[in-house]
Design a protein around this motif. Structure first.
Motif, PDB file in Angstrom:
ATOM      1  N   PHE A 183      40.255 102.635  31.040  1.00  0.00           N
ATOM      2  CA  PHE A 183      40.919 103.779  30.435  1.00  0.00           C
ATOM      3  C   PHE A 183      39.869 104.738  29.849  1.00  0.00           C
ATOM      4  CE2 PHE A 183      44.716 104.887  27.428  1.00  0.00           C
ATOM      5  CZ  PHE A 183      44.967 106.026  28.163  1.00  0.00           C
ATOM      6  N   ALA A 191      45.765 102.607  31.679  1.00  0.00           N
ATOM      7  CA  ALA A 191      45.780 104.067  31.811  1.00  0.00           C
ATOM      8  C   ALA A 191      47.088 104.544  32.438  1.00  0.00           C
ATOM      9  CB  ALA A 191      44.593 104.524  32.639  1.00  0.00           C
ATOM     10  N   ASP A 237      46.308 100.112  37.663  1.00  0.00           N
ATOM     11  CA  ASP A 237      46.769  99.276  36.550  1.00  0.00           C
ATOM     12  C   ASP A 237      46.483  97.805  36.827  1.00  0.00           C
ATOM     13  OD1 ASP A 237      47.706 101.572  35.364  1.00  0.00           O
ATOM     14  OD2 ASP A 237      49.767 101.313  36.077  1.00  0.00           O
ATOM     15  N   GLN A 271      42.878  97.013  36.306  1.00  0.00           N
ATOM     16  CA  GLN A 271      42.560  96.857  34.882  1.00  0.00           C
ATOM     17  C   GLN A 271      43.002  95.487  34.381  1.00  0.00           C
ATOM     18  OE1 GLN A 271      43.974 101.078  33.339  1.00  0.00           O
ATOM     19  NE2 GLN A 271      42.751 100.024  31.813  1.00  0.00           N
TER      20      GLN A 271
END
Ligand SMILES: *Cc1c(COP(=O)(O)O)cnc(C)c1O
Length: 227
Positions: A135, A169, A176, A179
């Motif tokens: 992010f 984010a 996503d 992450q």
């Protein structure tokens, strides 16, 4: 340009908030802790006014962005767990410890300062480690050095490293998921070094609904219970 100044009012329906919170708790189950995010004065709804209903109907933590918000809640609620998700400058960390606030950290220096205040006030400060998985806001940068630093933090005698988390984010599912996988990998490498975290989390309202598979064992919800 015409200046528009007019009276506005907002009606907060506490019954709706209670209903939402109960539903969310039922949705995630007993194994998942809920941080009720009441930053920005409870998204303009009045943090103090909604805090008690949230905590009595499923939330385990009240989460805010800043120390000022945390202290305001602490004045009203002596027992609730209050979690600062943002950064607190070094010179204010003493207030974090004195008021039993749970602090987000992403440096060894801040861990050491909290550890020292813990010593002085005979407390064990509780912290959550923030790890930046993409992010690019707050958090430990993704690197081997960061893992080493987190390991060092976990060995401080007067600190309770209760959680590790990141923030999605929410650009698209592929990013996503990347992450999420990064956070899982970081946690695994720390666990290989014998470091365990009680809470692991990455989800906000939107992701908690969209991705039940990334829920880990804690979620931080703001807008969801307000709708
Ligand atoms: C604001 C915030 C949340 C909650 O976001 P919502 O979209 O309102 O659920 C969760 N986590 C972090 C780190 C935040 O700053």
């Amino acid at each position: 340009m015409e200046l528009l100044l007019r009276d506005t009012f907002l009606e907060v329906n506490l019954d709706n908030i209670i209903y939402n919170m109960k539903n969310i708790k039922e949705m995630v189950g007993e194994e998942v802790a809920i941080a009720a995010v009441v930053k920005a004065n409870g998204y303009g709804h009045g943090a103090v006014g909604v805090a008690q209903e949230l905590m009595e109907n499923g939330a385990d933590y009240l989460a805010v962005a800043t120390l000022t918000e945390a202290l305001d809640l602490r004045r009203h609620f002596s027992d609730y767990k209050i979690f600062i998700m943002g950064f607190t400058p070094d010179k204010y960390l003493e207030h974090v410890v004195k008021n039993d606030i749970i602090q987000t950290i992403f440096s060894y220096r801040q861990a050491e300062i909290l550890n020292d205040y813990g010593n002085r006030y005979n407390k064990i400060p509780v912290v959550h480690i923030k790890y930046d998985t993409g992010f690019n806001r707050l958090g430990f940068r993704d690197s081997k050095e960061s893992i080493d630093e987190i390991e060092k933090i976990s060995k401080l005698p007067n600190l309770n490293v209760e959680g590790i988390f990141s923030h999605l984010a929410l650009t698209n599912k592929e990013e996503d998921e990347k992450q999420y996988r990064k956070l899982v990998k970081v946690i695994e490498s720390l666990e290989e070094r014998g470091i365990k975290f009680k809470y692991k989390h990455i989800e906000d309202s939107i992701s908690a609904v969209d991705y039940p598979e990334f829920r880990m064992n804690m979620i931080s919800l703001g807008q969801l219970y307000m709708v």
